[in-house]
Design an enzyme around this catalytic site. Structure first.
Site, PDB file in Angstrom:
ATOM      1  N   GLU A  36       0.877  -1.165   0.000  1.00  0.00           N
ATOM      2  CA  GLU A  36       0.000   0.000   0.000  1.00  0.00           C
ATOM      3  C   GLU A  36       0.920   1.222   0.000  1.00  0.00           C
ATOM      4  O   GLU A  36       1.805   1.326   0.858  1.00  0.00           O
ATOM      5  CB  GLU A  36      -0.885  -0.006   1.252  1.00  0.00           C
ATOM      6  CG  GLU A  36      -1.858   1.142   1.228  1.00  0.00           C
ATOM      7  CD  GLU A  36      -2.740   1.224   2.468  1.00  0.00           C
ATOM      8  OE1 GLU A  36      -2.689   0.334   3.314  1.00  0.00           O
ATOM      9  OE2 GLU A  36      -3.471   2.230   2.556  1.00  0.00           O
ATOM     10  N   ARG A 262       5.189 -13.075   9.561  1.00  0.00           N
ATOM     11  CA  ARG A 262       5.868 -11.837   9.217  1.00  0.00           C
ATOM     12  C   ARG A 262       7.192 -11.760   9.947  1.00  0.00           C
ATOM     13  O   ARG A 262       7.430 -12.479  10.921  1.00  0.00           O
ATOM     14  CB  ARG A 262       4.996 -10.622   9.510  1.00  0.00           C
ATOM     15  CG  ARG A 262       4.500 -10.510  10.924  1.00  0.00           C
ATOM     16  CD  ARG A 262       3.423  -9.438  11.059  1.00  0.00           C
ATOM     17  NE  ARG A 262       3.914  -8.100  10.827  1.00  0.00           N
ATOM     18  CZ  ARG A 262       3.396  -7.273   9.918  1.00  0.00           C
ATOM     19  NH1 ARG A 262       2.390  -7.656   9.152  1.00  0.00           N
ATOM     20  NH2 ARG A 262       3.875  -6.062   9.777  1.00  0.00           N
ATOM     21  N   LYS A 272       4.319   0.700   9.136  1.00  0.00           N
ATOM     22  CA  LYS A 272       4.425   2.025   8.514  1.00  0.00           C
ATOM     23  C   LYS A 272       3.733   3.099   9.338  1.00  0.00           C
ATOM     24  O   LYS A 272       4.204   4.224   9.433  1.00  0.00           O
ATOM     25  CB  LYS A 272       3.822   1.977   7.107  1.00  0.00           C
ATOM     26  CG  LYS A 272       4.712   1.262   6.118  1.00  0.00           C
ATOM     27  CD  LYS A 272       4.047   1.154   4.762  1.00  0.00           C
ATOM     28  CE  LYS A 272       3.018   0.065   4.757  1.00  0.00           C
ATOM     29  NZ  LYS A 272       2.399  -0.158   3.458  1.00  0.00           N
TER      30      LYS A 272
HETATM   31  P1  ATP Z   1       2.682  -2.152   7.748  1.00  0.00           P
HETATM   32  O1  ATP Z   1       2.092  -2.816   8.950  1.00  0.00           O
HETATM   33  O2  ATP Z   1       4.105  -1.814   7.874  1.00  0.00           O
HETATM   34  O3  ATP Z   1       1.866  -1.016   7.243  1.00  0.00           O
HETATM   35  P2  ATP Z   1       1.419  -3.669   5.784  1.00  0.00           P
HETATM   36  O4  ATP Z   1       1.281  -5.138   5.816  1.00  0.00           O
HETATM   37  O5  ATP Z   1       0.223  -2.854   6.077  1.00  0.00           O
HETATM   38  O6  ATP Z   1       2.640  -3.301   6.679  1.00  0.00           O
HETATM   39  P3  ATP Z   1       1.582  -3.459   2.996  1.00  0.00           P
HETATM   40  O7  ATP Z   1       2.081  -2.345   2.183  1.00  0.00           O
HETATM   41  O8  ATP Z   1       0.132  -3.760   2.972  1.00  0.00           O
HETATM   42  O9  ATP Z   1       2.039  -3.170   4.455  1.00  0.00           O
HETATM   43  O10 ATP Z   1       2.429  -4.773   2.741  1.00  0.00           O
HETATM   44  C1  ATP Z   1       2.779  -5.279   1.495  1.00  0.00           C
HETATM   45  C2  ATP Z   1       3.165  -6.713   1.659  1.00  0.00           C
HETATM   46  O11 ATP Z   1       4.255  -6.840   2.559  1.00  0.00           O
HETATM   47  C3  ATP Z   1       2.023  -7.511   2.248  1.00  0.00           C
HETATM   48  O12 ATP Z   1       1.882  -8.702   1.518  1.00  0.00           O
HETATM   49  C4  ATP Z   1       2.458  -7.787   3.655  1.00  0.00           C
HETATM   50  O13 ATP Z   1       1.952  -9.016   4.108  1.00  0.00           O
HETATM   51  C5  ATP Z   1       3.985  -7.797   3.538  1.00  0.00           C
HETATM   52  N1  ATP Z   1       4.601  -7.414   4.808  1.00  0.00           N
HETATM   53  C6  ATP Z   1       4.401  -6.284   5.510  1.00  0.00           C
HETATM   54  N2  ATP Z   1       5.090  -6.303   6.656  1.00  0.00           N
HETATM   55  C7  ATP Z   1       5.764  -7.485   6.681  1.00  0.00           C
HETATM   56  C8  ATP Z   1       6.658  -8.109   7.612  1.00  0.00           C
HETATM   57  N3  ATP Z   1       7.005  -7.520   8.749  1.00  0.00           N
HETATM   58  N4  ATP Z   1       7.160  -9.311   7.295  1.00  0.00           N
HETATM   59  C9  ATP Z   1       6.835  -9.920   6.139  1.00  0.00           C
HETATM   60  N5  ATP Z   1       5.996  -9.394   5.224  1.00  0.00           N
HETATM   61  C10 ATP Z   1       5.461  -8.187   5.485  1.00  0.00           C
HETATM   62 MG    MG Z   2      -1.522  -2.685   5.019  1.00  0.00          MG
END
Ligand code: ATP
Ligand code: MG
Length: 557
Positions: A36, A262, A272
């Protein structure tokens, strides 16, 4: 990709894919990495990137970079650009494989109408608060909304009016009609479209209704013929919903979702939203602050992309949650840099030495030879200028040496790396009794640092020539949080380490250090790995410490 053993990587996801290939289920393996664009990528994302792009490479498939841009109030073109830049830096090629969920807004809207027509979606006018209280809990079933049994025609009319901007945000939403009694809260008539009067970075003001993540994701996967939709474990409970949409819509392709754990890293945060809060509260200077676990921060700190890929590769892909120690990450970084980084000398806390028996003539030129990298002969040698006045590290001298201190002290002899043996003759102090200078003698016969008669000299010190070195600022970074798991004893923001940055402004560098650009990390002998900061100039050099030379974490915990 340079990693060895690419083809030998093994984990439950790759097992599944091998099985699917053996069963001839797919013509081509297709994955996607779906960030995102509401912030910069962090090292947690690197795990997902290496998995999604890695799998596609290994199985001659394809990995799309898909921007999941369904929340225009939080998203920005700046983040889209930064994500592309960081992915390229990390070593992944997405060239023509960029997609945006917003590309599918028309199609998703049509699918929403399909659900309404099938009696599987309805427009609800409960407020978000009411909806929450109607949803129930894990132990109590939900309550059906009064709008649940609206006529299809009325739903179609209201949904169109939502789309046309007739309603304020929060006044109406479109919900899937599934099961308010379900044990899985995600199936209790989830919202699939909400009203948002916001300008979207790509579709501008074309839309004022936006699909929710769950409604957008699986369908986007289907549109792109994704075969394996790999996401983190928190989406496990969403999988029934992911499948419900695919089953109930006329979509031929049926991607499958698989979840893995994760990455969690100690002494930092990988979210983020929280990283943005650190910026907004002024604890760090931005997304690329070298203390941030973002790819931009790690890059600025001097961490090579290979080390990040190697680190996440070593962790593997599993379903068990855990916390990886920051020291493990730093060790991986050190292992890489130990092989690749050129060596130089710098003094962080200078103590001046005057070598009394050294020629005073300023024209006297004494050039020594130093090895650039003992682990790589190709890096060759450099010339080092010696002089009568040099700096050593303040803590390499003790007036009353303790038992295990083998470095310089009154009457003691040490080796200056690549140069000479020197012996301390006199300690000069200021009025307050602080040591400000040492008077030493050198042994001209020890040129190159060899003991001429086999006498034992235990300590070897790094040094710089006072007349030839360049003054610089050096930033030392400590852990960003004092707690291994921020927030484990209260509010996570309380655990921010207020002394995570130590800026030393009176450091001296061997001149050739200024030849290195910010994308090259070097070792300052005996101190650690460092690289030029983005804001470093020839006039005002600034260097960031990537990692110290040894693991200092054992002492801290
Ligand atoms: P954040 O919590 O940092 O906002 P998010 O999952 O909301 O992370 P996205 O931009 O939606 O962020 O993530 C893109 C991809 O990265 C998704 O498939 C998510 O599952 C993966 N991802 C995010 N954080 C991690 C992590 N700590 N370890 C492994 N994969 C991750
Ligand atoms: Mg997200």
């Amino acid at each position: 990709m340079t990693e060895k053993n690419l083809s030998q990587k093994n984990d439950f996801i790759r097992e599944i894919i091998r099985g699917d290939i053996a069963a001839n289920l797919h013509e081509k393996i297709v994955t996607r990495f779906p960030p995102e664009p509401n912030g910069y990528l962090h090292i947690g994302h690197a795990k997902s990137i290496c998995l999604n792009f890695g799998v596609a490479q290994e199985f001659q498939g394809l990995c799309n970079l898909r921007f999941d841009d369904t929340n225009p109030t939080k998203e920005d073109q700046i983040y889209i650009d930064a994500i592309k830049f960081d992915l390229t830096w990390l070593g992944f090629n997405f060239e023509n494989n960029i997609r945006y969920t917003s590309d599918y807004f028309e199609q998703l809207y049509d699918w929403a109408i399909e659900l309404i027509n099938k009696g599987l979606a309805y427009v609800d006018d409960l407020s978000p608060d009411e909806m929450r209280s109607y949803r129930g809990t894990l132990t109590e079933p939900g309550i059906e909304s009064p709008s649940r049994n609206r006529e299809i025609a009325e739903n179609l009319d209201l949904f169109e009016r939502m789309k046309n901007g007739e309603f304020e945000e929060g006044k109406m939403s479109l919900r899937a009609k599934i099961d308010m009694q379900s044990g899985n809260l995600n199936l209790r008539d989830p919202v699939i479209y909400r009203i948002m009067h916001a300008n979207h970075p790509r579709t501008n003001n074309n839309w004022c209704i936006y699909p929710m993540y769950d409604f957008g994701h699986g369908q986007s996967d289907a549109i792109e013929n994704v075969t394996h939709s790999l996401c983190t474990l928190e989406f496990e409970d969403h999988r029934p919903l992911y499948e419900w949409f695919l089953e109930n819509l006329s979509i031929p392709s049926k991607p499958k979702q698989y979840e893995f754990s994760r990455l969690n890293l100690s002494h930092t945060i990988l979210s983020k939203r929280r990283l943005l809060k650190l910026i907004e509260c002024g604890y760090v200077t931005g997304w690329n602050d070298p203390r941030m676990p973002t790819l931009a921060g790690l890059r600025r700190r001097g961490v090579p992309p290979e080390a990040i890929r190697d680190f996440v590769g070593r962790l593997g892909v599993t379903k068990s949650d855990g916390i990886v120690e920051m020291s493990y990450f730093e060790n991986t970084v050190r292992e890489h840099l130990n092989v690749t980084a050129q060596r130089r000398m710098a003094v962080l806390n200078p103590l001046k030495i005057v070598i009394e028996n050294y020629p005073e003539d300023p024209q006297f030129k004494d050039e020594l030879e130093a090895t650039n990298n003992p682990n790589n002969e190709d890096d060759g040698f450099r010339r080092l200028l010696f002089s009568r006045e040099i700096y050593i590290e303040h803590n390499d001298f003790m007036e009353n040496p303790t038992k295990k201190f083998f470095r310089l002290g009154p009457g003691r002899e040490v080796r200056l790396r690549y140069a000479y043996l020197i012996i301390c003759k006199e300690v000069i102090k200021d009025k307050k009794g602080n040591i400000i200078e040492l008077r030493c003698h050198y042994d001209p016969a020890s040129r190159g640092g060899n003991s001429p008669d086999g006498r034992k000299v235990k300590g070897t010190l790094h040094w710089v020539s006072a007349n030839h070195s360049k003054k610089a600022t050096i930033n030392l970074y400590n852990e960003l949080f004092t707690e291994a798991i921020p927030g484990s004893n209260g509010d996570w923001i309380e655990d921010v380490n207020k002394t995570s940055l130590e800026s030393l402004t009176n450091c001296f560098l061997e001149p050739s250090i200024l030849d290195f650009k910010s994308n090259t990390t070097i070792q300052f002998e005996r101190l650690g790995y460092f690289c030029a900061d983005l804001n470093s100039t020839q006039e005002n050099p600034i260097f960031n410490r990537t990692v110290p030379l040894r693991d200092t974490w054992a002492k801290k915990t």
